[in-house]
Design an enzyme around this catalytic site. Structure first.
Site, PDB file in Angstrom:
ATOM      1  N   TRP A  65      -4.453  30.017 -15.126  1.00  0.00           N
ATOM      2  CA  TRP A  65      -4.367  30.956 -15.444  1.00  0.00           C
ATOM      3  C   TRP A  65      -4.791  31.313 -16.315  1.00  0.00           C
ATOM      4  O   TRP A  65      -4.666  30.663 -17.810  1.00  0.00           O
ATOM      5  CB  TRP A  65      -4.352  31.150 -14.727  1.00  0.00           C
ATOM      6  CG  TRP A  65      -2.705  31.058 -14.528  1.00  0.00           C
ATOM      7  CD1 TRP A  65      -2.468  30.313 -15.488  1.00  0.00           C
ATOM      8  CD2 TRP A  65      -1.007  31.556 -14.722  1.00  0.00           C
ATOM      9  NE1 TRP A  65      -0.733  30.266 -16.036  1.00  0.00           N
ATOM     10  CE2 TRP A  65       0.289  30.909 -15.060  1.00  0.00           C
ATOM     11  CE3 TRP A  65      -0.388  32.950 -13.747  1.00  0.00           C
ATOM     12  CZ2 TRP A  65       1.758  31.648 -14.683  1.00  0.00           C
ATOM     13  CZ3 TRP A  65       0.458  32.899 -13.580  1.00  0.00           C
ATOM     14  CH2 TRP A  65       1.765  32.721 -14.255  1.00  0.00           C
ATOM     15  N   ASN A  66      -5.438  32.859 -16.681  1.00  0.00           N
ATOM     16  CA  ASN A  66      -5.939  33.168 -18.022  1.00  0.00           C
ATOM     17  C   ASN A  66      -5.842  34.451 -17.670  1.00  0.00           C
ATOM     18  O   ASN A  66      -5.272  35.282 -17.252  1.00  0.00           O
ATOM     19  CB  ASN A  66      -7.201  33.733 -18.264  1.00  0.00           C
ATOM     20  CG  ASN A  66      -8.165  32.179 -17.660  1.00  0.00           C
ATOM     21  OD1 ASN A  66      -7.838  30.971 -18.794  1.00  0.00           O
ATOM     22  ND2 ASN A  66      -8.642  32.149 -17.169  1.00  0.00           N
ATOM     23  N   HIS A  73     -13.902  50.634 -17.805  1.00  0.00           N
ATOM     24  CA  HIS A  73     -14.779  50.871 -18.043  1.00  0.00           C
ATOM     25  C   HIS A  73     -16.195  49.555 -18.240  1.00  0.00           C
ATOM     26  O   HIS A  73     -16.722  49.480 -19.033  1.00  0.00           O
ATOM     27  CB  HIS A  73     -15.256  52.398 -18.121  1.00  0.00           C
ATOM     28  CG  HIS A  73     -14.778  53.639 -17.627  1.00  0.00           C
ATOM     29  ND1 HIS A  73     -15.224  54.142 -16.849  1.00  0.00           N
ATOM     30  CD2 HIS A  73     -13.539  53.616 -17.804  1.00  0.00           C
ATOM     31  CE1 HIS A  73     -14.586  54.859 -16.339  1.00  0.00           C
ATOM     32  NE2 HIS A  73     -13.447  54.622 -16.986  1.00  0.00           N
ATOM     33  N   HIS A  77     -18.369  49.129 -12.439  1.00  0.00           N
ATOM     34  CA  HIS A  77     -17.738  49.591 -12.359  1.00  0.00           C
ATOM     35  C   HIS A  77     -17.616  50.929 -11.260  1.00  0.00           C
ATOM     36  O   HIS A  77     -18.651  51.150 -11.369  1.00  0.00           O
ATOM     37  CB  HIS A  77     -16.629  49.209 -13.851  1.00  0.00           C
ATOM     38  CG  HIS A  77     -17.102  50.926 -14.438  1.00  0.00           C
ATOM     39  ND1 HIS A  77     -18.763  50.109 -15.292  1.00  0.00           N
ATOM     40  CD2 HIS A  77     -17.055  52.156 -14.434  1.00  0.00           C
ATOM     41  CE1 HIS A  77     -19.505  51.234 -15.916  1.00  0.00           C
ATOM     42  NE2 HIS A  77     -18.265  52.241 -15.465  1.00  0.00           N
ATOM     43  N   ASP A  79     -16.146  54.339 -11.380  1.00  0.00           N
ATOM     44  CA  ASP A  79     -15.665  55.793 -12.592  1.00  0.00           C
ATOM     45  C   ASP A  79     -14.599  56.671 -11.507  1.00  0.00           C
ATOM     46  O   ASP A  79     -15.106  57.284 -10.381  1.00  0.00           O
ATOM     47  CB  ASP A  79     -16.425  56.624 -13.462  1.00  0.00           C
ATOM     48  CG  ASP A  79     -17.526  56.467 -14.004  1.00  0.00           C
ATOM     49  OD1 ASP A  79     -16.469  54.711 -14.324  1.00  0.00           O
ATOM     50  OD2 ASP A  79     -18.314  56.939 -14.710  1.00  0.00           O
ATOM     51  N   HIS A  83     -11.583  60.356 -14.684  1.00  0.00           N
ATOM     52  CA  HIS A  83     -11.969  59.835 -16.127  1.00  0.00           C
ATOM     53  C   HIS A  83     -12.630  60.542 -16.852  1.00  0.00           C
ATOM     54  O   HIS A  83     -12.849  60.644 -18.208  1.00  0.00           O
ATOM     55  CB  HIS A  83     -13.833  59.280 -15.913  1.00  0.00           C
ATOM     56  CG  HIS A  83     -14.073  58.070 -17.076  1.00  0.00           C
ATOM     57  ND1 HIS A  83     -13.811  57.762 -17.504  1.00  0.00           N
ATOM     58  CD2 HIS A  83     -15.742  58.318 -16.870  1.00  0.00           C
ATOM     59  CE1 HIS A  83     -14.377  57.204 -19.359  1.00  0.00           C
ATOM     60  NE2 HIS A  83     -15.951  57.730 -18.059  1.00  0.00           N
ATOM     61  N   HIS A 211     -21.018  62.743 -15.888  1.00  0.00           N
ATOM     62  CA  HIS A 211     -19.842  62.468 -15.896  1.00  0.00           C
ATOM     63  C   HIS A 211     -18.918  63.828 -15.780  1.00  0.00           C
ATOM     64  O   HIS A 211     -17.999  64.505 -14.631  1.00  0.00           O
ATOM     65  CB  HIS A 211     -19.115  62.296 -17.277  1.00  0.00           C
ATOM     66  CG  HIS A 211     -19.238  60.570 -17.275  1.00  0.00           C
ATOM     67  ND1 HIS A 211     -20.659  60.498 -17.785  1.00  0.00           N
ATOM     68  CD2 HIS A 211     -19.236  59.790 -17.066  1.00  0.00           C
ATOM     69  CE1 HIS A 211     -20.866  58.890 -17.761  1.00  0.00           C
ATOM     70  NE2 HIS A 211     -19.294  58.688 -17.080  1.00  0.00           N
TER      71      HIS A 211
HETATM   72 MN    MN Z   1     -17.529  55.035 -16.677  1.00  0.00          MN
END
Ligand code: MN
Length: 261
Positions: A65-66, A73, A77, A79, A83, A211
């Protein structure tokens, strides 16, 4: 087909027999995933890195595992309205508060691949959407609108980000396009580019309209999508599954469509 359990059975049969298919709209997420660059006066979002906790060794003989580090973002992805400052007071505006049924919706795909190949600063306009609606019908309320540009076929990070002295150059929505989509009461707007806004949208009024306006209207965004060329203009169902981060403004998302083959 009126019985809901029969509908689900038909979907599963269709997936098994190939009359219905799943299309993965998600880019692989790794150390090479390009990240948006902001003007130098602002804080930058880190790309994806990982550190091994254990890998079948003394630290953990039977398991691997990491620890991963990344900005919310990064890569393909989602939003959320929170955001952007304009969406900060919207209800259900974070990853953990979005109603789960909002993560499944019809999808309209607007093909601007030719226009975007001719002009890397191509802007989607209400006129373009009206023409699309004449061919495919009115964009339904609650649907995703995805802008196909074939930008995801730019596998070289420099070509994908396309940064020049005056900033990034990539296609996206115009201010009026976003106002039009809000009027249609869409679920959100998605692109194949690193963000949902055009590369030069810092010059628009308002800046970064997808946005500023979309999140201000409580709607969502999807960025760095791929395989939009495998979707029909209408008729597919989009499933978006970001992480359920408490108060999260966005997260890498596994996003896929279910469509007739
Ligand atoms: Mn974004």
């Amino acid at each position: 087909m009126s019985n809901p359990s029969q509908v689900l059975e038909h979907v599963l049969n269709g997936l098994t027999h190939g009359s219905i298919k799943m299309v993965d709209l998600t880019q692989p997420l790794g150390e090479e995933t390009p990240v948006i660059a902001l003007p130098p006066e602002f804080a930058q979002s880190p790309g994806f890195t990982r550190e091994v906790i254990s890998r079948y060794d003394d630290k953990g003989p039977g398991w691997h595992w990491n620890t991963i580090t990344l900005g919310e973002h990064t890569g393909t992805h989602f939003d959320t309205p929170s955001h952007w400052v304009t969406g900060k007071d919207q209800p259900h505006n974070t990853l953990d508060s979005i109603p789960v049924q909002n993560h499944i919706a019809p999808v309209c795909v607007i093909d601007t691949s030719k226009e975007s190949a001719d002009d890397e600063d191509f802007l989607l306009t209400p006129e373009f959407l009206e023409k699309w609606e004449q061919a495919h019908g009115r964009i339904p309320a609650g649907s995703w609108v995805l802008m196909r540009t074939d930008w995801s076929k730019r596998t070289d990070a420099d070509a994908f980000l396309n940064l020049k002295e005056d900033g990034a150059h990539c296609p996206g929505p115009s201010v009026e396009c976003i106002r039009f989509l809000i009027e249609r009461d869409v679920a959100g707007f998605g692109t194949e580019t690193v963000g949902t806004d055009a590369g030069q949208s810092h010059l628009f009024d308002p800046m970064f309209p997808c946005h500023h306006l979309i999140h201000g209207a409580g709607k969502y965004g999807l960025a760095s999508l791929c395989n939009l060329d495998q979707l029909p203009p209408t008729g597919a169902i989009l499933i978006t599954a970001p992480m359920k981060i408490v108060g999260g403004s966005g997260s890498p998302v596994r996003v896929f469509a279910i469509t007739s083959a």
